[in-house]
Each structure stands twice: as structure tokens, then as C-alpha cells.
Design an enzyme around this catalytic site. Structure first.
Site, short mmCIF file in Angstrom:
data_model
loop_
_atom_site.label_atom_id
_atom_site.label_comp_id
_atom_site.label_asym_id
_atom_site.label_seq_id
_atom_site.Cartn_x
_atom_site.Cartn_y
_atom_site.Cartn_z
N ARG A 385 40.84 21.88 42.17
CA ARG A 385 42.25 21.76 42.57
C ARG A 385 42.34 22.06 44.05
O ARG A 385 41.81 23.04 44.52
CB ARG A 385 43.14 22.74 41.80
N HIS A 445 34.09 22.91 36.85
CA HIS A 445 35.09 23.90 37.24
C HIS A 445 34.55 24.90 38.25
O HIS A 445 35.30 25.71 38.80
CB HIS A 445 35.57 24.63 35.97
N HIS A 602 43.64 36.35 39.64
CA HIS A 602 42.95 35.13 39.25
C HIS A 602 41.43 35.27 39.24
O HIS A 602 40.73 34.41 38.69
CB HIS A 602 43.35 34.00 40.22
#
Length: 702
Positions: A385, A445, A602
Site C-alpha cells: 500500500r 505483504h 501497527h
């Protein structure tokens, strides 16, 4: 075979047998997470616009929940598949319980907004009102704006002969309308979409006075149905299935994802939010047109889609906001000349902690230097992202234009970022960057960047590994760690992993890295078992883990076994947690906490103590099946003693937080942790900010 005693050998007779007694449902745990965020919206200790932000986040969370999790459960239920979740529930059972909980959350949020936040905002001069509340002058101004900016883009769609029920796009706000011809008495249903691309809250008059866009549209609705009587108007909103799967047989992954994105526009409806004031007749007509049953309809009191109240947090009202935080340059990376960064990394591993440490002065500076350094021959990175204005993509292009081998591994299946990633992929390819899209069956990822530099007639590898995305926007609001290293074995592992992902072959045996789906789960379980063995032998035995989600049943069972063996276990789980702590004979030694705050926690970090051995890891993986079994993830050992000390101090601060933390009990209920009456709340994030400033001060004084 992995070392360690079989599970049966460590099971206690007191161990609960039923799955529901041992595990918490994943979906219901997520809704508990949303409830914790909502609680911050009610916290009077927080600045008002900070509370508004949390109110907005809850709506965004529920949207994602319905687009993905509820969509999957609906699919199971519709197909008649009786598959029980890890906690023993069927899809229908989970859907019913989730609906009840969502309705409760929705009601709490609506009341908080209308009875708490709106009056509090008005008292501070930020007024949310109706058109009818405006003065004559303000109403005239609004009418001119409506005719100039809103009316031209409206398209009323009536339903009748030759006019089928219109397609309703996901997450868009619409007005459902009953209109009657006064001459013939004919009545029709019509839909008017509230235009996107305009502010949801229109500023009117002087000061901070706002009217929701749907209220403006509702007021001027007769202009769209001239000569007709508007009998009723009410707001509704549709949520659709936003998940998709790409066939393993897809020849062109980019083309397959683009096709699925087009198809996703017409995904199955998973939720219909309607104004609670909508009449039964209008609601019935809407349901007929959408072909949905009562179980998908969610009546909402007041304003729909409170995610948009985030617009108000951009107001220039420092008196209603947290004191701004400006990330600081991390010594020794900050203010170094080109090339000196590489020397600093060669001297020893460097840990950075965002948003306390500047992303621009660390990672961005690292790749920018690599792109222009004449000694660098290759630059490889991953994109999962990223932001629209990311500097990473232009840097990779610059590296390619400077004659360096430039490689970007783009995960175009990253949910919600598919279109952006496809656009970046094409821009990169057109500039000569080697772009690879990964696998159809595995999302990539991991967050890793490799720089290969010629030094003294030999090649040296420099690596950055992160717990968060290479996104300069979220790096200012998400808490994440990054590790810079010139460790030869880690560099070789990263090079092998890139070659595996871009080439064709079987994954290598890695020297130091823990990589999913090949070795990560097994290696973490081995670490847990080593701690359990130390506990049984009477040695020091402690586990500390910080993740966003914990749902992997095999990992949970290993943690239960370690607890039974006598290990002390502290789990910091921001969101979903299926493990039940504090169960007699099973998880007495486990404590689970969740820390929220102005920055989104996170990072994923792991600490295992077994006797004299202490090991730290950081990486991109949560302890969930999707991360450990269905994604390419990287977790790296942190071997530098200074970096280990910082990670240990981070655990200490988070576990001591009394400002915005919760603890989970054996019954699956989260309890807000409060300081003692004589103590002030202790914020772990405030501690991190002070530490970051102190590092800079110490560096300047040397």
C-alpha cells in the site's frame, strides 16, 4: 519434526474441551475492537476533534467489515455450506450475533454524535445544522451554490415502465423518493444519488457553519421533479461485497485483477443502511428494488455514514486538536551527506520508530541516496500500500534512468489499493523498471528494500525491513518499526527472496529470516516451545508479542501450552484476538492488552526469553492464518543490543499504559484500564515522543 513434547503431554485435565470456551469468535472480536475505538470518541479527556476522528474511524471499520467479513459469511450461508469457525459457530450463527452487535454499536455511535459531539461542537462555534435553521441571507447563498455546483451534476432516476430499478453503487449516499403526479395521481419511486466529489459538509455563511450535503439536496428536491408532489424523501446507503479471488490459472495477473475490479462494482449487497425515519412503504419498495431481505437492512438514527465527519478534523482549530507532532530525524541517520548513510548502517544496525522518527529522513533518504549514488548498481523494493504522492515510485524510476537495475514487486491484489497499484505499475514499466506482480494465490505483504553497492572492488548489500507499508502519508499516523542493516546473512536472504519472487523456483533455505508461508509459523512455534521448555525446567521463561491480530489456532494452542508450563506471556493485540486469557488450567499466565491512541499501533514485534537466551524479531506478519499460511511475509531477528533494548522499552511502555488501553478477561470482555486515583494517566505514545526528542537532544550535545 519439530522438537518439544507432544501437545497431549502438556494438556491439563482442566483444559476446556469446547471450542467456544477456548476461543473467541473472530468477527465478534473485531466488533469489540470497534467498540474500543468508539469508547475513545466518548473520552472527555481527549480534544473534541480527536474524538470526532475516532467516531469517523468506527464507520470506516464497519464498512470494511461488511465488504469483506460479512460478505464471506453471507456467501457461506447462501451456499448452504455448514462450516464451523474455529470457535464452533456456523456462518448463520455468527451473522445473527454480528447483526445484533452492529445495531448496538450503531445506536451508540448515533447517540454519541447527535447528543454529545454536535452540541459540543456548536458550543465551540462549529455548527452542524439543517437548511431550515439558516438565516434568509444564508439560505439565499446556499441556493445560489446549489444551482451553480450541485444541480448540474444531479441525475434523478425514476422507476416505471421502461425505467428499471437503477444500479446503486457501493458506499454512495442516496435519497429514496416517493413522487406523485397531482393531475393523474400516479406515484413513482425515484432515486437521487448524492453527488460525490463535493464536501459532505457544506460551509455556509461566515464562521464554521455546515449543512450536510444530503440535507441540501433534500431541501431543493422539488427542483428535480417540477410539477410533481414529493411525498417522501429518505436517505439510504448500500454496502457491497468488495472482496475477490483471482484464479490460479490466470495467465495475466494484471489483466485478471482489472477484470475483477470491474466485476466488483456489481458485488452482492451485504448491508443497506436506511434512515430510521423511513416509512415502511418506502423501505419495502427499496428492498424490492434491491432484492434484499430484512436481515440486511440496518436502520440508522440521524446521520448516515459518519466516516465523513473526518472532514471536520481538518478545520484550523488547534484549540480542539492534539498538539501537533513533527517527526524528528533519527540519529545517526539524520543530516548525513550522500554516502554517509551507508557508512552509518555498516557501523551497526539502525532501528527507526515511526511516526516518532521521520520517515522522510530515514527510509526516503535511504532510497533517494541509493538512486543517485554512482556506486549503487541495483535497487529493489516492494509496494503493498502506498500513497498517491509516494516518493518511492519516482525514486525507482530515477534509479532506472541512472542505469541501475531497478526492480519493484507490486502487490496489485492489495484490497482497496488495486487501482493505484496498477497505475503505479504501468508508470514504472514505461520507465524501464522491472515490475513483478507476484503470485495469484499468495499476497506479497512483506516490506523490504535491497540496495546493492560496489565498495572496494566487492559488492555489499544494504537492507531495510519494515513492519509497515512504504507510505509517506500513513507513516505520520501509523506506529511502525524499520530496521536498516548491512548484515551479510540477512542481505543474502533478502536477495534470495527477491530472486524467488521474481523468478521461477522453490524458496531457498533462509539463513536468518523467518519467511511465510514456508518457515515463519514453524519457527515462531519453535520459539514458543523453547520458552515452555525453559519454564518446565524452572528457568526464566517469558514471551512478549505485539501484533494487530491473533487468530491462528495452532499458535494459540502453543501459547496455551507455554502458559500451562509456567511461562509468563504478555500479548499486545490491537484488534482481533481469539485467545482467551486467564482461563484456569489453560491460560492463567497469559495477559492480553490492547493499546489505542492518536497513532495507530501497527508494528509487529516478538520477544522470547528462555533461560539465558533472549531473542527479538520484527516484521510484517500478524498471527493469523492469512499471514502465516497464505501470504509472503518476512520477520527478521533484531540482534543489535541497542535495538533490542529499545524494543524491550517499547514493550514496557505499552504494558504500563493507563491512558488508552484495555485488558481482556477470560469471558472475552475488554475492560478499560484506569490509573489509580492518585496517579495521572500514563500514555505510552507520549513516552515515545519524549524519547524521540531526547535522542535528538543527546545527539546534538555530543
Amino acid at each position: 519434526m519439530m522438537d518439544g513434547p507432544p501437545m497431549a503431554a502438556v494438556r491439563s485435565k482442566k483444559r476446556p474441551a469446547a471450542a467456544a470456551d477456548r476461543l473467541i469468535n473472530r468477527e465478534l472480536s473485531f466488533l469489540d475492537y470497534a467498540a474500543r475505538v468508539l469508547a475513545l470518541g466518548r473520552d472527555p479527556a481527549l480534544p473534541l476533534l480527536e474524538r470526532v476522528k475516532f467516531c469517523s474511524i468506527v464507520s470506516e471499520m464497519l464498512d470494511e467489515f461488511f465488504m469483506v467479513r460479512i460478505a464471506g459469511l453471507n456467501g457461506q450461508a447462501a451456499a448452504g455450506i455448514v462450516v464451523r469457525s474455529a470457535d464452533g459457530r456456523t456462518a448463520l450463527q455468527t451473522l445473527r450475533e454480528a447483526r445484533t452487535r452492529v445495531l448496538e454499536l450503531q445506536a451508540e455511535q448515533a447517540q454519541m454524535w447527535s447528543e454529545g459531539m454536535c452540541p459540543a461542537l456548536a458550543a465551540e462555534g462549529v455548527v452542524i445544522s439543517t437548511v431550515e435553521d439558516l438565516s434568509t441571507k444564508e439560505r439565499a447563498e446556499l441556493e445560489r451554490r446549489y444551482e451553480r455546483d450541485i444541480y448540474p451534476v444531479l441525475t434523478p432516476l425514476a422507476v416505471g415502465p421502461g425505467q428499471p430499478f437503477p444500479y446503486i453503487s457501493g458506499l454512495s449516499i442516496s435519497l429514496a423518493v416517493f413522487v406523485r403526479d397531482p393531475e393523474t395521481g400516479e406515484e413513482r419511486f425515484a432515486r437521487v444519488k448524492v453527488p460525490e466529489g463535493l464536501p459532505r459538509f457544506l460551509s455556509v455563511g461566515e464562521g464554521e457553519h455546515f449543512v450536510p450535503l444530503e440535507r441540501v439536496l433534500s431541501h431543493f428536491l422539488p427542483s428535480l421533479f417540477r410539477g410533481m408532489d414529493v411525498l417522501e424523501r429518505s436517505v439510504f446507503r448500500v454496502t457491497r461485497d468488495a472482496d475477490f479471488e483471482v484464479s490460479d490459472e490466470a495467465d495475466d495477473l494484471l489483466e485478471a485483477v482489472e477484470f475483477e475490479l470491474r466485476r466488483r462494482r456489481f458485488g452482492e449487497i451485504t448491508r443497506v443502511e436506511v434512515s430510521a425515519s423511513m416509512s415502511p412503504a418506502l423501505r419495502e419498495r427499496l428492498q424490492q428494488g434491491l432484492r434484499v431481505g430484512d436481515e440486511l437492512v440496518y436502520p440508522v438514527e440521524g446521520t448516515l455514514d459518519l466516516a465523513d465527519v473526518d472532514e471536520l478534523t481538518t478545520l484550523e482549530r488547534s484549540d480542539l486538536q492534539e498538539d501537533p507532532w513533527v517527526p524528528v530525524g533519527r540519529p545517526p541517520l539524520a543530516n548525513l551527506d550522500d554516502g554517509d548513510q551507508f557508512a552509518a548502517i555498516r557501523a551497526g544496525d539502525i532501528l527507526v520508530h515511526h511516526p516518532y522518527d521521520s520517515f522522510a529522513a530515514s527510509f526516503e533518504s535511504f532510497v533517494n541516496t541509493a538512486a543517485s549514488d554512482s556506486q549503487v548498481i541495483a535497487l529493489k523494493s516492494t509496494v503493498y500500500r502506498t500513497s498517491d504522492d509516494t516518493p518511492l515510485v519516482p525514486t525507482l524510476i530515477e534509479a532506472s534512468e541512472n542505469g541501475k537495475q531497478s526492480v519493484c514487486l507490486v502487490e496489485i491484489k492489495a484490497r482497496g489499493d488495486e487501482r493505484r497499484n496498477i497505475a503505479w505499475s504501468r508508470a514504472l514499466e514505461q520507465s524501464g523498471v522491472h515490475v513483478v506482480y507476484g503470485f495469484t494465490s499468495l499476497k506479497i505483504h512483506c516490506k523490504m528494500t535491497l540496495v546493492i553497492r560496489r565498495e572496494g572492488g566487492a559488492l555489499r548489500r544494504y537492507v531495510h525491513l519494515g513492519t509497515g507499508n512504504y507510505n509517506n502519508a500513513t507513516a505520520k499516523t501509523y506506529e511502525d518499526f524499520g530496521l536498516f542493516t548491512a548484515d551479510e546473512e540477512i542481505g543474502a536472504d533478502i536477495a534470495d527472496l527477491f530472486n524467488y519472487l521474481t523468478g521461477f523456483g522453490r524458496p531457498a533455505r533462509f539463513r536468518k529470516l523467518l519467511v511465510a508461508p514456508s518457515t515463519l509459523r514453524q519457527r515462531l512455534i519453535e520459539e514458543i516451545r523453547n520458552v515452555a521448555e525453559a519454564a518446565r525446567d524452572g528457568h526464566k521463561a517469558r514471551i512478549r508479542i505485539k501484533v494487530n491480530g491473533l487468530t491462528h489456532v495452532e499458535v494459540i494452542d502453543e501459547l496455551y501450552a507455554a502458559s500451562e508450563a509456567g511461562a509468563r506471556i504478555d500479548l499486545l493485540v490491537r484488534g482481533v484476538c481469539s485467545l482467551r486469557p486467564g482461563l484456569p488450567g489453560l491460560s492463567d499466565g497469559i495477559r492480553v492488552r490492547s493499546v489505542l491512541g492518536r497513532f495507530l499501533e501497527h508494528s509487529r514485534i516478538f520477544h522470547f526469553e528462555a533461560g539465558e537466551r533472549s531473542s527479538f524479531y520484527l516484521g510484517s506478519a500478524d498471527l493469523m492464518p492469512r499471514n502465516l499460511d497464505h501470504r509472503v511475509e518476512v520477520v527478521a531477528p533484531v540482534e543489535d543490543l541497542g535495538a533490542q533494548s529499545e524494543l524491550a522499552a517499547t514493550f514496557d511502555a505499552l504494558l504500563s499504559d493507563t491512558a488508552s488501553s484495555w485488558e481482556l478477561d477470560a469471558g472475552g470482555v475488554w475492560h478499560r484500564i484506569r490509573p489509580k486515583k492518585e496517579d495521572r494517566p500514563r500514555s505510552a505514545q507520549a513516552v515515545m515522543m519524549r524519547r524521540a526528542r531526547r535522542r535528538v537532544s543527546l545527539a546534538r550535545s555530543r
